[in-house]
Design a protein around this motif. Structure first.
Motif, PDB file in Angstrom:
ATOM      1  N   TRP A 298      78.479  73.831  19.508  1.00 53.19           N
ATOM      2  CA  TRP A 298      78.205  75.212  19.124  1.00 53.19           C
ATOM      3  C   TRP A 298      76.748  75.530  19.459  1.00 53.19           C
ATOM      4  N   PHE A 299      76.567  76.711  20.014  1.00 53.71           N
ATOM      5  CA  PHE A 299      75.237  77.230  20.311  1.00 53.71           C
ATOM      6  C   PHE A 299      75.132  78.620  19.716  1.00 53.71           C
ATOM      7  N   ARG A 300      73.925  79.135  19.632  1.00 53.99           N
ATOM      8  CA  ARG A 300      73.764  80.501  19.138  1.00 53.99           C
ATOM      9  C   ARG A 300      72.620  81.183  19.876  1.00 53.99           C
ATOM     10  N   GLN A 301      72.712  82.497  19.912  1.00 54.81           N
ATOM     11  CA  GLN A 301      71.666  83.299  20.543  1.00 54.81           C
ATOM     12  C   GLN A 301      71.358  84.490  19.665  1.00 54.81           C
ATOM     13  N   ALA A 302      70.157  84.495  19.124  1.00 56.35           N
ATOM     14  CA  ALA A 302      69.688  85.603  18.317  1.00 56.35           C
ATOM     15  C   ALA A 302      69.094  86.672  19.227  1.00 56.35           C
ATOM     16  N   PRO A 303      68.975  87.899  18.725  1.00 62.36           N
ATOM     17  CA  PRO A 303      68.396  88.981  19.536  1.00 62.36           C
ATOM     18  C   PRO A 303      67.025  88.603  20.074  1.00 62.36           C
TER      19      PRO A 303
ATOM     20  N   THR B 196      91.359  72.728  17.930  1.00 61.30           N
ATOM     21  CA  THR B 196      90.327  73.596  17.383  1.00 61.30           C
ATOM     22  C   THR B 196      89.083  72.803  16.979  1.00 61.30           C
ATOM     23  N   VAL B 197      87.966  73.480  17.039  1.00 60.48           N
ATOM     24  CA  VAL B 197      86.717  72.944  16.512  1.00 60.48           C
ATOM     25  C   VAL B 197      86.128  74.016  15.609  1.00 60.48           C
ATOM     26  N   ASP B 198      85.719  73.626  14.431  1.00 65.74           N
ATOM     27  CA  ASP B 198      85.212  74.557  13.433  1.00 65.74           C
ATOM     28  C   ASP B 198      83.741  74.304  13.137  1.00 65.74           C
ATOM     29  N   LEU B 199      83.092  75.342  12.662  1.00 64.19           N
ATOM     30  CA  LEU B 199      81.724  75.222  12.184  1.00 64.19           C
ATOM     31  C   LEU B 199      81.662  75.888  10.811  1.00 64.19           C
ATOM     32  N   GLN B 200      81.575  75.065   9.778  1.00 59.10           N
ATOM     33  CA  GLN B 200      81.437  75.563   8.421  1.00 59.10           C
ATOM     34  C   GLN B 200      79.956  75.824   8.162  1.00 59.10           C
ATOM     35  N   MET B 201      79.632  77.056   7.820  1.00 60.88           N
ATOM     36  CA  MET B 201      78.236  77.445   7.633  1.00 60.88           C
ATOM     37  C   MET B 201      78.030  77.866   6.184  1.00 60.88           C
ATOM     38  N   ASP B 202      77.242  77.108   5.471  1.00 61.63           N
ATOM     39  CA  ASP B 202      76.944  77.376   4.060  1.00 61.63           C
ATOM     40  C   ASP B 202      75.476  77.714   3.880  1.00 61.63           C
ATOM     41  N   ARG B 203      75.179  78.330   2.734  1.00 61.56           N
ATOM     42  CA  ARG B 203      73.791  78.694   2.393  1.00 61.56           C
ATOM     43  C   ARG B 203      73.134  79.405   3.560  1.00 61.56           C
ATOM     44  N   LEU B 204      73.815  80.395   4.055  1.00 66.03           N
ATOM     45  CA  LEU B 204      73.332  81.122   5.232  1.00 66.03           C
ATOM     46  C   LEU B 204      72.053  81.885   4.940  1.00 66.03           C
TER      47      LEU B 204
ATOM     48  N   TYR C 161      73.256  67.835  14.725  1.00 65.67           N
ATOM     49  CA  TYR C 161      72.884  69.141  14.222  1.00 65.67           C
ATOM     50  C   TYR C 161      71.431  69.456  14.582  1.00 65.67           C
ATOM     51  N   ALA C 162      71.175  70.722  14.825  1.00 64.64           N
ATOM     52  CA  ALA C 162      69.790  71.173  14.944  1.00 64.64           C
ATOM     53  C   ALA C 162      69.129  71.032  13.577  1.00 64.64           C
ATOM     54  N   ASP C 163      67.847  70.766  13.575  1.00 63.94           N
ATOM     55  CA  ASP C 163      67.129  70.592  12.314  1.00 63.94           C
ATOM     56  C   ASP C 163      67.257  71.826  11.428  1.00 63.94           C
ATOM     57  N   SER C 164      67.322  72.984  12.053  1.00 62.04           N
ATOM     58  CA  SER C 164      67.354  74.235  11.296  1.00 62.04           C
ATOM     59  C   SER C 164      68.646  74.431  10.510  1.00 62.04           C
ATOM     60  N   VAL C 165      69.706  73.700  10.858  1.00 61.83           N
ATOM     61  CA  VAL C 165      70.990  73.886  10.166  1.00 61.83           C
ATOM     62  C   VAL C 165      71.447  72.620   9.459  1.00 61.83           C
ATOM     63  N   LYS C 166      70.734  71.535   9.639  1.00 59.13           N
ATOM     64  CA  LYS C 166      71.135  70.259   9.058  1.00 59.13           C
ATOM     65  C   LYS C 166      71.217  70.374   7.537  1.00 59.13           C
ATOM     66  N   GLY C 167      72.326  69.903   6.985  1.00 64.74           N
ATOM     67  CA  GLY C 167      72.526  69.979   5.548  1.00 64.74           C
ATOM     68  C   GLY C 167      73.202  71.255   5.096  1.00 64.74           C
ATOM     69  N   ARG C 168      73.299  72.239   5.985  1.00 64.97           N
ATOM     70  CA  ARG C 168      73.958  73.516   5.625  1.00 64.97           C
ATOM     71  C   ARG C 168      75.226  73.753   6.441  1.00 64.97           C
ATOM     72  N   PHE C 169      75.241  73.275   7.682  1.00 66.37           N
ATOM     73  CA  PHE C 169      76.382  73.483   8.572  1.00 66.37           C
ATOM     74  C   PHE C 169      77.130  72.170   8.751  1.00 66.37           C
ATOM     75  N   THR C 170      78.447  72.279   8.952  1.00 65.25           N
ATOM     76  CA  THR C 170      79.278  71.103   9.204  1.00 65.25           C
ATOM     77  C   THR C 170      80.238  71.395  10.340  1.00 65.25           C
ATOM     78  N   ILE C 171      80.198  70.564  11.359  1.00 65.22           N
ATOM     79  CA  ILE C 171      81.120  70.704  12.477  1.00 65.22           C
ATOM     80  C   ILE C 171      82.291  69.747  12.281  1.00 65.22           C
ATOM     81  N   SER C 172      83.474  70.193  12.678  1.00 67.10           N
ATOM     82  CA  SER C 172      84.667  69.346  12.580  1.00 67.10           C
ATOM     83  C   SER C 172      85.635  69.767  13.671  1.00 67.10           C
ATOM     84  N   ARG C 173      86.586  68.919  13.939  1.00 69.87           N
ATOM     85  CA  ARG C 173      87.596  69.246  14.941  1.00 69.87           C
ATOM     86  C   ARG C 173      88.954  68.729  14.506  1.00 69.87           C
ATOM     87  N   ASP C 174      89.978  69.385  15.013  1.00 76.76           N
ATOM     88  CA  ASP C 174      91.356  68.980  14.764  1.00 76.76           C
ATOM     89  C   ASP C 174      92.024  68.862  16.129  1.00 76.76           C
TER      90      ASP C 174
END
Length: 122
Positions: free
Chosen positions: A35-40, A77-85, A59-72
């Protein structure tokens, strides 16, 4: 190979979202995923990656501990659970597939989805 990302939306600071990426066209389990992201007005950046079997994740340091990647691999499918956004997580999120063992940089990925927008309000 086609990738379809979904699950983006508007959420308040501290909230959660779950992104999902559906992959079709070839055997999903042969691809490492990311997963990648692009902000404005910013460049696209790495968020997270997972190996073919799901045994290793990064994980990128900026999301470590808040995001979780998983796949089935049964559901392709591959998911990205994003908490404490946080507001700084606001971006278009892209899923990507690579035939390498794993990838932490954009150039290592062969296939990309269209992106899904995540907006975190303060």
């Amino acid at each position: 190979v086609q990738l379809q990302a979904s699950g983006g939306g508007l959420v308040q600071t501290g909230g959660s979202l779950r992104l999902s990426c559906a992959v079709s066209g070839r055997t999903f389990s042969t691809y490492a995923m990311g997963w990648f992201r692009q902000a404005p007005v910013k460049e696209r950046e790495f968020v997270s990656a997972i190996t073919q079997s799901g045994g290793y994740t990064w994980y990128a340091d900026s999301v470590k501990g808040r995001f979780t990647i998983s796949r089935d691999n049964a559901k392709n499918t591959v998911d990205l659970q994003m908490d404490r956004l946080k507001p700084e997580d606001t971006a278009v999120y892209y899923c990507a597939a690579t035939e390498e063992l794993y990838g932490l940089a954009q150039h290592e990925y062969d296939y990309w989805g269209q992106g899904t927008l995540v907006t975190v309000s303060s």
